[in-house]
Enzyme design. Structure first.
Site, PDB file in Angstrom:
ATOM      1  N   ASP A  49       0.829  -1.199   0.000  1.00 18.31           N
ATOM      2  CA  ASP A  49       0.000   0.000   0.000  1.00 18.31           C
ATOM      3  C   ASP A  49       0.868   1.256   0.000  1.00 18.31           C
ATOM      4  O   ASP A  49       0.358   2.374  -0.074  1.00 18.31           O
ATOM      5  CB  ASP A  49      -0.993   0.006   1.157  1.00 18.31           C
ATOM      6  N   ASP A  88      -0.911  -6.198  -0.124  1.00 17.31           N
ATOM      7  CA  ASP A  88      -1.335  -5.530   1.105  1.00 17.31           C
ATOM      8  C   ASP A  88      -2.848  -5.334   1.125  1.00 17.31           C
ATOM      9  O   ASP A  88      -3.444  -4.913   0.123  1.00 17.31           O
ATOM     10  CB  ASP A  88      -0.675  -4.150   1.211  1.00 17.31           C
ATOM     11  N   LYS A 118      -1.164  -9.444   2.974  1.00 19.62           N
ATOM     12  CA  LYS A 118      -0.450  -8.925   4.142  1.00 19.62           C
ATOM     13  C   LYS A 118      -1.355  -7.938   4.862  1.00 19.62           C
ATOM     14  O   LYS A 118      -2.032  -7.125   4.211  1.00 19.62           O
ATOM     15  CB  LYS A 118       0.856  -8.242   3.734  1.00 19.62           C
ATOM     16  N   GLU A 187       8.952  -4.298  10.630  1.00 20.28           N
ATOM     17  CA  GLU A 187       9.465  -3.029  10.108  1.00 20.28           C
ATOM     18  C   GLU A 187       9.817  -2.059  11.230  1.00 20.28           C
ATOM     19  O   GLU A 187       9.120  -1.968  12.246  1.00 20.28           O
ATOM     20  CB  GLU A 187       8.427  -2.370   9.198  1.00 20.28           C
TER      21      GLU A 187
END
Length: 283
Positions: A49, A88, A118, A187
């Site tokens: 995204d 995503d 995801k 992340e």
């Protein structure tokens, strides 16, 4: 050949078997030409995204819609013959309930031919992950720094810096594994947090701004190519500056058009060229 019939394609099961063995290589893509270029070199392509920021110039990922992700996902699967394609789920498309998540995630896989989705979140996404995986939808949870939570986090800030936060992140990763996740993306955490999570779960952990100890790494392709200049995160390494090459090519094209150097006869249909210019039709 159907994307699901390709015996050479990397699948979520393939990636699981790579845990602790061969490092997993992942990049992002949003359209067919880029997917074709990176596909031979990667194990995983994430249709992120991040398209909202990289392609559409948005300030965050929050403005990305489900239809945008499906359209870009379809373009990528048309260009990827080898890599596992993961798409995503955009903000607002899965958080309401596991049932909402299933309706939208199933459409993503049906309409694009991708192999997995995801989604971002913490413990509140465990039931959703379990609901999806029990119904045949492979899920990669995204933990640590979660861009869809940027307003709640107060910006893009490094996560899991202290022992308590690291312990909570490890517990979350283990819970996602128990819920059926085939892999985890982590992340923007402290290096120790990502290293510890990777060691504590038996599914692959893909890092971005995380740790060399992760089972794989992902970066935004435009970052490594020097094509996105609005913001360059610390963890992104540029391998080439394509933006300067593109600028040079465009400048040369503009100069040649303005000086009548382009086009010439070789670029036209039905014309021949002499030393004095164009001289009639080619028969």
């Amino acid at each position: 050949m159907s994307i699901h019939m390709n015996k050479n394609r990397v699948t979520p099961v393939t990636l699981q078997k790579m845990k602790g063995k061969t490092p997993i290589v992942a990049l992002t893509a949003y359209e067919k030409p880029m997917a074709e270029l990176i596909d031979p070199h990667v194990d995983m392509i994430i249709v992120g995204d991040s398209v909202g920021m990289v392609v559409y110039g948005q300030d965050s990922t929050l403005g990305v819609t489900l239809e945008m992700m499906i359209n870009h996902g379809l373009a990528v699967t048309r260009g990827a013959a080898h890599a596992c394609v993961i798409i995503d789920m955009p903000f607002g498309s899965y958080q309401e309930s596991p049932q909402q998540a299933f309706r939208h995630a199933s459409q993503v896989l049906i309409r694009t031919g991708a192999q997995a989705v995801k989604l971002e979140g913490g413990a509140e996404m465990l039931d959703t992950t379990r609901f999806l995986t029990q119904r045949g939808i492979p899920v990669m949870p995204h933990i640590g720094l979660m861009p869809q939570h940027v307003n709640q986090l107060g910006g893009f800030k490094t996560q899991a810096r202290d022992a308590t936060a690291i312990e909570a992140l490890v517990r979350l990763a283990k819970d996602f594994e128990q819920a059926g996740a085939f892999s985890i993306l982590i992340e923007g955490t402290s290096e120790l947090a990502a290293r510890t999570v990777t060691a504590k779960v038996s599914i692959p952990v893909i890092g971005i701004g995380a740790s060399p100890a992760c089972d794989g790494q992902v970066l935004v392709t435009e970052d490594i190519l020097g094509l996105f200049s609005d913001y360059t995160p610390k963890f992104a390494k540029r391998y080439i500056e394509l933006s300067s090459l593109i600028t040079h090519a465009c400048a040369e094209y503009a100069r040649e058009v303005r000086t009548a150097e382009f086009p010439t006869a070789e670029h036209c249909f039905g014309l021949s060229q002499t030393t004095n210019g164009y001289s009639g039709l080619i028969v």
